[in-house]
Design a protein around this motif. Structure first.
Motif, mmCIF file in Angstrom:
data_model
loop_
_atom_site.group_PDB
_atom_site.id
_atom_site.type_symbol
_atom_site.label_atom_id
_atom_site.label_comp_id
_atom_site.label_asym_id
_atom_site.label_seq_id
_atom_site.Cartn_x
_atom_site.Cartn_y
_atom_site.Cartn_z
ATOM 1 N N LEU A 32 71.201 -42.072 86.118
ATOM 2 C CA LEU A 32 70.638 -42.676 87.323
ATOM 3 C C LEU A 32 69.263 -42.082 87.617
ATOM 4 N N ALA A 33 69.111 -40.786 87.367
ATOM 5 C CA ALA A 33 67.815 -40.131 87.569
ATOM 6 C C ALA A 33 66.760 -40.714 86.628
ATOM 7 N N VAL A 34 67.150 -41.061 85.404
ATOM 8 C CA VAL A 34 66.221 -41.688 84.454
ATOM 9 C C VAL A 34 65.711 -43.010 85.023
ATOM 10 N N LEU A 35 66.602 -43.798 85.602
ATOM 11 C CA LEU A 35 66.195 -45.051 86.242
ATOM 12 C C LEU A 35 65.301 -44.776 87.444
ATOM 13 N N LYS A 36 65.746 -43.852 88.271
ATOM 14 C CA LYS A 36 65.075 -43.544 89.533
ATOM 15 C C LYS A 36 63.658 -43.001 89.312
ATOM 16 N N ASN A 37 63.485 -42.230 88.248
ATOM 17 C CA ASN A 37 62.198 -41.581 88.000
ATOM 18 C C ASN A 37 61.272 -42.392 87.096
ATOM 19 N N GLY A 38 61.680 -43.614 86.760
ATOM 20 C CA GLY A 38 60.817 -44.490 85.983
ATOM 21 C C GLY A 38 60.734 -44.172 84.506
ATOM 22 N N ARG A 39 61.690 -43.447 83.975
ATOM 23 C CA ARG A 39 61.662 -43.094 82.556
ATOM 24 C C ARG A 39 62.509 -44.024 81.691
ATOM 25 N N ALA A 40 63.195 -44.981 82.300
ATOM 26 C CA ALA A 40 64.056 -45.895 81.545
ATOM 27 C C ALA A 40 63.210 -46.895 80.770
ATOM 28 N N LYS A 41 63.618 -47.184 79.547
ATOM 29 C CA LYS A 41 62.950 -48.191 78.723
ATOM 30 C C LYS A 41 63.613 -49.550 78.892
ATOM 31 N N ALA A 42 64.869 -49.565 79.352
ATOM 32 C CA ALA A 42 65.624 -50.805 79.517
ATOM 33 C C ALA A 42 66.747 -50.571 80.523
ATOM 34 N N VAL A 43 67.243 -51.662 81.084
ATOM 35 C CA VAL A 43 68.385 -51.612 81.985
ATOM 36 C C VAL A 43 69.340 -52.713 81.557
ATOM 37 N N ARG A 44 70.589 -52.375 81.350
ATOM 38 C CA ARG A 44 71.582 -53.392 81.003
ATOM 39 C C ARG A 44 71.871 -54.253 82.223
ATOM 40 N N PHE A 45 72.128 -55.522 81.977
ATOM 41 C CA PHE A 45 72.477 -56.409 83.087
ATOM 42 C C PHE A 45 73.754 -55.946 83.776
ATOM 43 N N THR A 46 74.687 -55.373 83.033
ATOM 44 C CA THR A 46 75.921 -54.883 83.660
ATOM 45 C C THR A 46 75.615 -53.733 84.614
ATOM 46 N N THR A 47 74.654 -52.886 84.246
ATOM 47 C CA THR A 47 74.246 -51.784 85.128
ATOM 48 C C THR A 47 73.512 -52.326 86.338
ATOM 49 N N LEU A 48 72.616 -53.282 86.125
ATOM 50 C CA LEU A 48 71.890 -53.896 87.235
ATOM 51 C C LEU A 48 72.859 -54.584 88.193
ATOM 52 N N ASP A 49 73.846 -55.270 87.637
ATOM 53 C CA ASP A 49 74.874 -55.922 88.446
ATOM 54 C C ASP A 49 75.625 -54.895 89.290
#
Length: 73
Positions: A32-49
């Motif tokens: 979650l920190a990877v997403l929050k800090n802008g370091r993610a390269k991709a997000v799965r639709f299941t995670t976004l959901d």
């Protein structure tokens, strides 16, 4: 990266901790920190959901586009 994930904004609006959100979404606080800090390269639709369900929001509340800033040099 021009796509920004505003998880921290929604966490503040919902008065929810990172740990609580991670538990509800089913991911580790570190991921979650990877997403929050802008370091993610991709997000799965299941995670976004799962994020949208836990935060009671729309995908557009979490994602926004910002143009790259050109550096003159």
């Amino acid at each position: 990266m021009p796509i920004v994930i505003d998880v921290d904004v929604m966490l503040a609006r919902r008065k929810m901790s990172v740990g609580t959100l991670a538990e509800r979404v089913g991911i580790t606080p570190a991921n979650l920190a990877v997403l929050k800090n802008g370091r993610a390269k991709a997000v799965r639709f299941t995670t976004l959901d799962a994020l949208c369900e836990a935060l009671e929001c729309q995908p557009g509340d979490l994602l926004r586009w910002e143009p790259d800033v050109a550096v003159d040099g």
